[in-house]
Scaffold this motif. Structure first.
Motif, PDB file in Angstrom:
ATOM      1  N   TYR A 119       0.747  -1.271  -0.091  1.00  0.00           N
ATOM      2  CA  TYR A 119      -0.124   0.199  -0.033  1.00  0.00           C
ATOM      3  C   TYR A 119       0.879   1.303   0.030  1.00  0.00           C
ATOM      4  CZ  TYR A 119      -3.630   3.053   1.769  1.00  0.00           C
ATOM      5  OH  TYR A 119      -4.925   4.009   2.076  1.00  0.00           O
ATOM      6  N   LEU A 120       1.885   1.355   0.922  1.00  0.00           N
ATOM      7  CA  LEU A 120       2.564   2.567   0.946  1.00  0.00           C
ATOM      8  C   LEU A 120       3.683   2.636  -0.178  1.00  0.00           C
ATOM      9  CD1 LEU A 120       3.904   2.188   4.683  1.00  0.00           C
ATOM     10  CD2 LEU A 120       2.165   3.817   3.723  1.00  0.00           C
ATOM     11  N   SER A 121       3.876   1.550  -1.017  1.00  0.00           N
ATOM     12  CA  SER A 121       5.079   1.666  -1.761  1.00  0.00           C
ATOM     13  C   SER A 121       4.248   1.971  -3.213  1.00  0.00           C
ATOM     14  CB  SER A 121       5.775   0.252  -2.309  1.00  0.00           C
ATOM     15  OG  SER A 121       4.823  -0.699  -2.318  1.00  0.00           O
ATOM     16  N   THR A 122       2.920   1.747  -3.328  1.00  0.00           N
ATOM     17  CA  THR A 122       2.085   2.129  -4.568  1.00  0.00           C
ATOM     18  C   THR A 122       1.872   3.509  -4.369  1.00  0.00           C
ATOM     19  OG1 THR A 122       0.883   0.239  -4.367  1.00  0.00           O
ATOM     20  CG2 THR A 122      -0.204   1.815  -5.353  1.00  0.00           C
ATOM     21  N   ILE A 123       1.617   4.299  -3.337  1.00  0.00           N
ATOM     22  CA  ILE A 123       1.396   5.727  -3.096  1.00  0.00           C
ATOM     23  C   ILE A 123       2.744   6.261  -3.399  1.00  0.00           C
ATOM     24  CG2 ILE A 123       0.939   7.679  -1.497  1.00  0.00           C
ATOM     25  CD1 ILE A 123      -0.868   5.326   0.092  1.00  0.00           C
ATOM     26  N   ALA A 124       3.855   5.803  -2.855  1.00  0.00           N
ATOM     27  CA  ALA A 124       5.075   6.302  -3.069  1.00  0.00           C
ATOM     28  C   ALA A 124       5.669   6.400  -4.596  1.00  0.00           C
ATOM     29  CB  ALA A 124       6.295   5.519  -2.001  1.00  0.00           C
ATOM     30  N   ARG A 125       5.282   5.365  -5.334  1.00  0.00           N
ATOM     31  CA  ARG A 125       5.425   5.102  -6.923  1.00  0.00           C
ATOM     32  C   ARG A 125       4.782   6.438  -7.446  1.00  0.00           C
ATOM     33  NH1 ARG A 125       4.836  -0.299  -5.845  1.00  0.00           N
ATOM     34  NH2 ARG A 125       6.787  -1.474  -6.170  1.00  0.00           N
ATOM     35  N   GLY A 126       3.554   6.642  -7.074  1.00  0.00           N
ATOM     36  CA  GLY A 126       2.938   7.869  -7.634  1.00  0.00           C
ATOM     37  C   GLY A 126       3.740   8.979  -7.507  1.00  0.00           C
ATOM     38  N   LEU A 127       4.094   9.364  -6.052  1.00  0.00           N
ATOM     39  CA  LEU A 127       4.916  10.348  -5.894  1.00  0.00           C
ATOM     40  C   LEU A 127       6.232  10.548  -6.318  1.00  0.00           C
ATOM     41  CD1 LEU A 127       3.999  10.726  -1.868  1.00  0.00           C
ATOM     42  CD2 LEU A 127       3.129  12.071  -3.902  1.00  0.00           C
ATOM     43  N   LEU A 128       6.841   9.284  -6.672  1.00  0.00           N
ATOM     44  CA  LEU A 128       8.104   9.125  -7.317  1.00  0.00           C
ATOM     45  C   LEU A 128       8.164   9.906  -8.728  1.00  0.00           C
ATOM     46  CD1 LEU A 128       9.712   5.993  -6.223  1.00  0.00           C
ATOM     47  CD2 LEU A 128      10.774   8.274  -5.999  1.00  0.00           C
ATOM     48  N   VAL A 129       6.920   9.234  -9.475  1.00  0.00           N
ATOM     49  CA  VAL A 129       6.626   9.647 -10.946  1.00  0.00           C
ATOM     50  C   VAL A 129       6.531  11.157 -10.792  1.00  0.00           C
ATOM     51  CG1 VAL A 129       4.862   9.617 -12.742  1.00  0.00           C
ATOM     52  CG2 VAL A 129       5.909   7.450 -11.608  1.00  0.00           C
ATOM     53  N   ASP A 130       5.730  11.705 -10.039  1.00  0.00           N
ATOM     54  CA  ASP A 130       5.489  13.331  -9.984  1.00  0.00           C
ATOM     55  C   ASP A 130       6.893  13.846  -9.567  1.00  0.00           C
ATOM     56  OD1 ASP A 130       2.890  12.887 -10.023  1.00  0.00           O
ATOM     57  OD2 ASP A 130       2.472  12.886  -8.146  1.00  0.00           O
ATOM     58  N   HIS A 131       7.654  13.480  -8.689  1.00  0.00           N
ATOM     59  CA  HIS A 131       9.000  13.969  -8.270  1.00  0.00           C
ATOM     60  C   HIS A 131       9.952  13.750  -9.757  1.00  0.00           C
ATOM     61  CE1 HIS A 131      12.741  14.635  -6.142  1.00  0.00           C
ATOM     62  NE2 HIS A 131      13.086  13.642  -6.879  1.00  0.00           N
ATOM     63  N   TRP A 132       9.843  12.804 -10.321  1.00  0.00           N
ATOM     64  CA  TRP A 132      10.727  12.855 -11.855  1.00  0.00           C
ATOM     65  C   TRP A 132      10.370  13.572 -12.724  1.00  0.00           C
ATOM     66  CZ3 TRP A 132      10.606   7.035 -10.812  1.00  0.00           C
ATOM     67  CH2 TRP A 132      11.852   6.466  -9.889  1.00  0.00           C
ATOM     68  N   ARG A 133       9.189  13.859 -12.940  1.00  0.00           N
ATOM     69  CA  ARG A 133       8.515  14.695 -13.914  1.00  0.00           C
ATOM     70  C   ARG A 133       8.887  16.278 -13.429  1.00  0.00           C
ATOM     71  NH1 ARG A 133       2.702  12.735 -16.143  1.00  0.00           N
ATOM     72  NH2 ARG A 133       3.001  15.001 -17.129  1.00  0.00           N
ATOM     73  N   ARG A 134       8.628  16.415 -12.311  1.00  0.00           N
ATOM     74  CA  ARG A 134       9.094  17.889 -11.720  1.00  0.00           C
ATOM     75  C   ARG A 134      10.572  18.209 -12.138  1.00  0.00           C
ATOM     76  NH1 ARG A 134       5.816  17.536  -7.800  1.00  0.00           N
ATOM     77  NH2 ARG A 134       7.086  16.533  -6.579  1.00  0.00           N
TER      78      ARG A 134
END
Length: 168
Positions: A60-75
């Motif tokens: 659960y936590l890693s799924t949320i974190a993956r979404g935040l990672l994608v946002d981080h890399w895009r930013r």
């Protein structure tokens, strides 16, 4: 009394924060960014209106974190592109540091808005806005009806409006 969302998040934090931060550190190669993103995961959980999942906490936590990672890399990619543009800008035309930050924030918001659109809607909207294509031209290029092309462009405009006025 059943546990509240805050109780569940506190338990998840106590039990899994260290693991999550280590996982993010391995993904990012940077412990400071990992700490920030781990914190953001738990803040996101606290803001959720729905119940917090606790059956498979690490998944659960890693799924949320993956979404935040994608946002981080895009930013990060947007920031690099903006810095490249600034590096090619003559010094006398360079914007102030405040303006640079405002433009970067606007670029990030535009990217988020565009990412929320379906691919064909995004294409139609961008063709209309950036290339000045008409709806008949967009319809022909996409191989859709005129009404569909018009709906696509309108959906893009609605998305802009929603982001501009805080409805997204």
């Amino acid at each position: 009394m059943p546990p509240t969302t805050q109780d569940r998040v506190e338990t998840l934090y106590a039990d899994h924060h260290g693991w999550l931060q280590g996982w993010l550190r391995r993904q990012l190669g940077n412990s400071c960014e990992a700490a920030d993103l781990a914190h953001d995961v738990f803040v996101r959980l606290l803001r959720r209106p729905a119940a917090v999942e606790t059956r498979e906490p690490r998944a659960y936590l890693s799924t949320i974190a993956r979404g935040l990672l994608v946002d981080h890399w895009r930013r990060r990619e947007l920031e690099r592109a903006w810095l490249d543009v600034l590096a090619r800008t003559p010094e006398e035309l360079a914007p102030s540091p405040e303006s640079r930050m405002l433009v970067l924030e606007a670029l990030i918001k535009i990217d988020q808005m565009l990412d929320a659109l379906k691919p064909k809607v995004r294409e139609a909207f961008l063709w209309a806005q950036l290339e000045g294509m008409s709806c008949p031209q967009i319809a022909q290029r996409l191989g859709v009806s005129l009404a569909t092309a018009e709906r696509y462009v309108a959906a893009g405009l609605r998305q802009c409006y929603a982001y501009r006025f805080g409805e997204a």
